[in-house]
Scaffold this active site. Sequence first.
Site, PDB file in Angstrom:
ATOM      1  CG  HIS A 108      -3.843   6.000   1.970  1.00 16.77           C
ATOM      2  ND1 HIS A 108      -3.213   7.200   1.751  1.00 16.77           N
ATOM      3  CD2 HIS A 108      -3.460   5.185   0.953  1.00 16.77           C
ATOM      4  CE1 HIS A 108      -2.492   7.117   0.645  1.00 16.77           C
ATOM      5  NE2 HIS A 108      -2.620   5.906   0.142  1.00 16.77           N
TER       6      HIS A 108
HETATM    7  C1  BDR Z   1      -7.414   6.160  -0.752  1.00 18.93           C
HETATM    8  O1  BDR Z   1      -7.653   5.587  -2.023  1.00 18.93           O
HETATM    9  C2  BDR Z   1      -7.714   4.196  -1.929  1.00 18.93           C
HETATM   10  O2  BDR Z   1      -7.017   3.611  -2.989  1.00 18.93           O
HETATM   11  C3  BDR Z   1      -7.196   3.813  -0.581  1.00 18.93           C
HETATM   12  O3  BDR Z   1      -7.870   2.673  -0.093  1.00 18.93           O
HETATM   13  C4  BDR Z   1      -7.487   5.031   0.259  1.00 18.93           C
HETATM   14  O4  BDR Z   1      -8.779   4.978   0.818  1.00 18.93           O
HETATM   15  C5  BDR Z   1      -6.096   6.895  -0.791  1.00 18.93           C
HETATM   16  O5  BDR Z   1      -6.127   7.914  -1.743  1.00 18.93           O
END
Ligand code: BDR
Length: 312
Positions: free
Chosen positions: A242
């Site tokens: 992400h």
């Molecule tokens: C987001 O949630 C976190 O667990 C990850 O680092 C990312 O920023 C994805 O939904």
Amino acid sequence: MPRKIIIDTDPGQDDAVAILLALASPEEIELLGITAVAGNVPLDLTAKNARKVCEVAGRADVKVFAGCDRPLAHTLVTAEHVHGKTGLDGPDLPEPAMPLQDQHGVDFIIDTLRAEPFGTVTLCPLGPLTNIATALQKAPDIAEKVQEIVLMGGAYFEVGNITPAAEFNIYVDPEAAEIVFKSGIPIVVMPLDVTHKALVTAARNDAFRALGTDPGRVVAEWTDFFERFDKEKYGSAGAPLHDPTVIAYLIRPELFTGRHVNVEIETQSDLTRGMTVADWWRVTDRAPNAMFMGDLDADGFFALLTERIGRL
Ligand code: BDR
Ligand code: CA
């Protein structure tokens, strides 16, 4: 001239890769500091993990600050089920030797925006928006000084990952997200719609390992670790990476496409709290407030990432 940024983060393996990408790209990015926030794991761990990541890059000189330890209005929800107990499970990393700065992360954000020339600092939130919203509440004058906020959070077509309706970063602190989306600051959003296309396949993971460097191995081991959870959940080819999309956008914006639309945050409903209601089809007359990305060139993204991690 490199773009000045502050990374606001809750590392997290994918946050960690984003920090490394920024540190590997000094021609495009000048990292003024890192502010840690409670999110994937509690604040003491995210503040420690941020420093571990800097040390992986050999950058003990980066200023790391601890920010807010809880969301504005709700109790903290964490994600050890994705990131492991430490938030950064996978490779064995030493305890960081570099110091945590004394100043509160929120005050660092405020002071930096006041000190730097108008419109020259970009905020890059990779976790819940608590620090950014708190800074805006405490010092409303900084809003007009921000060049842009480029954040990972939310979803439209992919809807949710922590609840059926909400993405984790927005769900953890929807009140903070509402403040940020209503701030009038130019916003670019990397939602799950984009990041669920940035999948670490076996071949992409091998490419990090094949760099033959310590940072390459560490990135491969991080992505191996949190891949387990997402593979079980989505049955996909690999885990979505992400947060590095935010930094990749600063380096190569042409990798991403989206729409400038209105985005509102649901804060009231128990069922859909933290939902990002994006007017993708422009069916309301609500004013656009964010560039909401919808697609990325995944091969181009991983090529950039691998090449840059290889520079460390
Ligand atoms: C987001 O949630 C976190 O667990 C990850 O680092 C990312 O920023 C994805 O939904
Ligand atoms: Ca994160």
